[in-house]
Write a protein that holds these residues in place. Sequence first.
Motif, PDB file in Angstrom:
ATOM      1  N   MET A 198       0.871  -1.284   0.199  1.00  0.00           N
ATOM      2  CA  MET A 198      -0.263  -0.105  -0.005  1.00  0.00           C
ATOM      3  C   MET A 198       0.951   1.227  -0.148  1.00  0.00           C
ATOM      4  O   MET A 198       1.362   1.649   0.877  1.00  0.00           O
ATOM      5  CB  MET A 198      -0.930   0.061   1.239  1.00  0.00           C
ATOM      6  CG  MET A 198      -2.145  -0.774   1.133  1.00  0.00           C
ATOM      7  SD  MET A 198      -3.349  -0.501   2.702  1.00  0.00           S
ATOM      8  CE  MET A 198      -4.745  -1.665   2.072  1.00  0.00           C
ATOM      9  N   PRO A 199       1.104   1.793  -1.286  1.00  0.00           N
ATOM     10  CA  PRO A 199       1.747   3.211  -1.360  1.00  0.00           C
ATOM     11  C   PRO A 199       0.957   4.267  -0.586  1.00  0.00           C
ATOM     12  O   PRO A 199      -0.639   4.146  -0.560  1.00  0.00           O
ATOM     13  CB  PRO A 199       1.835   3.334  -2.572  1.00  0.00           C
ATOM     14  CG  PRO A 199       1.850   2.229  -3.223  1.00  0.00           C
ATOM     15  CD  PRO A 199       0.773   1.388  -2.811  1.00  0.00           C
ATOM     16  N   PRO A 211      -6.641  12.635  -3.939  1.00  0.00           N
ATOM     17  CA  PRO A 211      -7.280  11.646  -4.418  1.00  0.00           C
ATOM     18  C   PRO A 211      -6.866  11.282  -5.818  1.00  0.00           C
ATOM     19  O   PRO A 211      -7.255  10.353  -6.235  1.00  0.00           O
ATOM     20  CB  PRO A 211      -8.552  12.688  -4.584  1.00  0.00           C
ATOM     21  CG  PRO A 211      -8.487  13.669  -3.455  1.00  0.00           C
ATOM     22  CD  PRO A 211      -7.057  13.884  -3.276  1.00  0.00           C
ATOM     23  N   LEU A 212      -6.048  12.228  -6.476  1.00  0.00           N
ATOM     24  CA  LEU A 212      -5.866  11.844  -7.750  1.00  0.00           C
ATOM     25  C   LEU A 212      -4.709  10.834  -7.624  1.00  0.00           C
ATOM     26  O   LEU A 212      -4.747   9.747  -8.631  1.00  0.00           O
ATOM     27  CB  LEU A 212      -5.172  13.107  -8.604  1.00  0.00           C
ATOM     28  CG  LEU A 212      -4.874  12.706 -10.286  1.00  0.00           C
ATOM     29  CD1 LEU A 212      -6.175  12.236 -10.848  1.00  0.00           C
ATOM     30  CD2 LEU A 212      -4.383  14.133 -10.771  1.00  0.00           C
ATOM     31  N   SER A 213      -4.022  10.665  -6.625  1.00  0.00           N
ATOM     32  CA  SER A 213      -2.818   9.828  -6.634  1.00  0.00           C
ATOM     33  C   SER A 213      -3.224   8.357  -6.348  1.00  0.00           C
ATOM     34  O   SER A 213      -2.570   7.532  -6.671  1.00  0.00           O
ATOM     35  CB  SER A 213      -1.863  10.457  -5.521  1.00  0.00           C
ATOM     36  OG  SER A 213      -2.406  10.357  -4.267  1.00  0.00           O
ATOM     37  N   VAL A 214      -4.472   8.394  -5.835  1.00  0.00           N
ATOM     38  CA  VAL A 214      -4.801   6.998  -5.529  1.00  0.00           C
ATOM     39  C   VAL A 214      -5.384   6.492  -6.799  1.00  0.00           C
ATOM     40  O   VAL A 214      -5.379   5.287  -6.917  1.00  0.00           O
ATOM     41  CB  VAL A 214      -6.110   6.971  -4.565  1.00  0.00           C
ATOM     42  CG1 VAL A 214      -7.380   7.434  -5.061  1.00  0.00           C
ATOM     43  CG2 VAL A 214      -6.222   5.571  -3.977  1.00  0.00           C
ATOM     44  N   ARG A 215      -5.666   7.224  -7.813  1.00  0.00           N
ATOM     45  CA  ARG A 215      -6.142   6.616  -8.907  1.00  0.00           C
ATOM     46  C   ARG A 215      -4.872   5.987  -9.693  1.00  0.00           C
ATOM     47  O   ARG A 215      -5.073   5.072 -10.400  1.00  0.00           O
ATOM     48  CB  ARG A 215      -6.622   7.647  -9.934  1.00  0.00           C
ATOM     49  CG  ARG A 215      -8.045   8.314  -9.793  1.00  0.00           C
ATOM     50  CD  ARG A 215      -9.120   7.365 -10.405  1.00  0.00           C
ATOM     51  NE  ARG A 215     -10.522   7.742 -10.464  1.00  0.00           N
ATOM     52  CZ  ARG A 215     -11.040   8.569 -11.382  1.00  0.00           C
ATOM     53  NH1 ARG A 215     -10.310   9.394 -12.311  1.00  0.00           N
ATOM     54  NH2 ARG A 215     -12.302   9.004 -11.211  1.00  0.00           N
ATOM     55  N   LEU A 216      -3.903   6.622  -9.618  1.00  0.00           N
ATOM     56  CA  LEU A 216      -2.632   6.059 -10.127  1.00  0.00           C
ATOM     57  C   LEU A 216      -1.990   4.750  -9.547  1.00  0.00           C
ATOM     58  O   LEU A 216      -1.656   4.040 -10.092  1.00  0.00           O
ATOM     59  CB  LEU A 216      -1.508   7.165 -10.104  1.00  0.00           C
ATOM     60  CG  LEU A 216      -0.272   7.050 -11.053  1.00  0.00           C
ATOM     61  CD1 LEU A 216      -0.846   7.063 -12.397  1.00  0.00           C
ATOM     62  CD2 LEU A 216       0.633   8.371 -10.816  1.00  0.00           C
ATOM     63  N   ILE A 217      -2.315   4.902  -8.125  1.00  0.00           N
ATOM     64  CA  ILE A 217      -1.804   3.772  -7.381  1.00  0.00           C
ATOM     65  C   ILE A 217      -2.691   2.486  -7.772  1.00  0.00           C
ATOM     66  O   ILE A 217      -2.082   1.087  -8.077  1.00  0.00           O
ATOM     67  CB  ILE A 217      -1.908   4.112  -5.971  1.00  0.00           C
ATOM     68  CG1 ILE A 217      -1.214   5.011  -5.353  1.00  0.00           C
ATOM     69  CG2 ILE A 217      -1.926   2.637  -5.139  1.00  0.00           C
ATOM     70  CD1 ILE A 217      -1.218   5.578  -3.877  1.00  0.00           C
ATOM     71  N   GLY A 263      -3.789  -1.831  -2.485  1.00  0.00           N
ATOM     72  CA  GLY A 263      -4.368  -0.838  -1.831  1.00  0.00           C
ATOM     73  C   GLY A 263      -3.661   0.605  -1.444  1.00  0.00           C
ATOM     74  O   GLY A 263      -2.638   0.912  -2.061  1.00  0.00           O
ATOM     75  N   ALA A 264      -4.380   1.244  -0.710  1.00  0.00           N
ATOM     76  CA  ALA A 264      -3.665   2.740  -0.644  1.00  0.00           C
ATOM     77  C   ALA A 264      -3.775   3.065   1.050  1.00  0.00           C
ATOM     78  O   ALA A 264      -4.684   2.608   1.535  1.00  0.00           O
ATOM     79  CB  ALA A 264      -4.405   3.801  -1.314  1.00  0.00           C
TER      80      ALA A 264
END
Length: 298
Positions: A27-28, A33-39, A46-47
């Motif tokens: 989980m990085p 909110p945009l970075s979780v899309r990339l993850i 997970g994040a």
Amino acid sequence: MLSTTTTPTQRRQAFRAGLASGELQVMPGAFTPLSVRLIQEKGFHGAYISGAVMAAELGLPDIGLTTLTEVAQRAHQISRMSDLPTLVDADTGFGEPMNVARTVHELEDAGVAGLHLEDQVNPKRCGHLDGKAVVDADTAVKRIRAAVDARRDADLVIMARTDLRGVEGLDAALDRAKALQDAGADAIFPEAMASLDEFAAMRAAVDVPILANMTEFGKSELFTHQQLHDVGVNLVIHPVSLLRIAFGAIERGLDTLLTDGTLDAEVPSMQTRGRLYELLDYEAYNAFDASIYTYNGR
């Protein structure tokens, strides 16, 4: 478009399944909110939503200055943008057992798959700094019991973090972890472990999943995922990494702007407009808007 297509319960069930799978869950830390899309796009399990990162985004040190409202809002903003499970840092629960219970309700409503509560005193300190102080065992246990009793969705993961390793040593941390497990914790987060042998000792001490915090510039060596898996760790977080990468790039860009008077030299390393729109799913919004605009009432 707009938000996740899964329910919080589905993501909580996925988180529990991952922890029980025998595969190390990676989980990085999602700092926007945009970075979780990339993850999610890159295929992670997970994040993680870091308290240190939330504080830093507000220009504050990680010493317990953020509020439950701020944390719940950010947790909701990130969790709603991905089908991945999210684990959020709930610090010490923002008060005593009754406050902990409310914290669980607010974060449950925010859509997280899990949260962790620590055994530091208030005000807390970053887990990899010296000078930490922890509460007694009874207080730590009451926090976890309050959290477990308060949750309404049985699939919400309640994780207990102990900072005792850096205060009283490994044996004390092992005893605390056992007590937190007995209090109902679904998983254990042993902070600032010094070696793989210490992670292995924690694995042997408890029956629930354990987490490894691979934060840069901390007390723990940056072990590989394979090394952590081999000693029985179930979940690894990289909590502040993306923020550090981003702000390192921002600082270099600002230096270039000062010295060159233009950012032309930085353009090749920037995310393109097209890639940003792809990540935002811009075309889906355009299609939705067009379908509304051309609606003829039939």
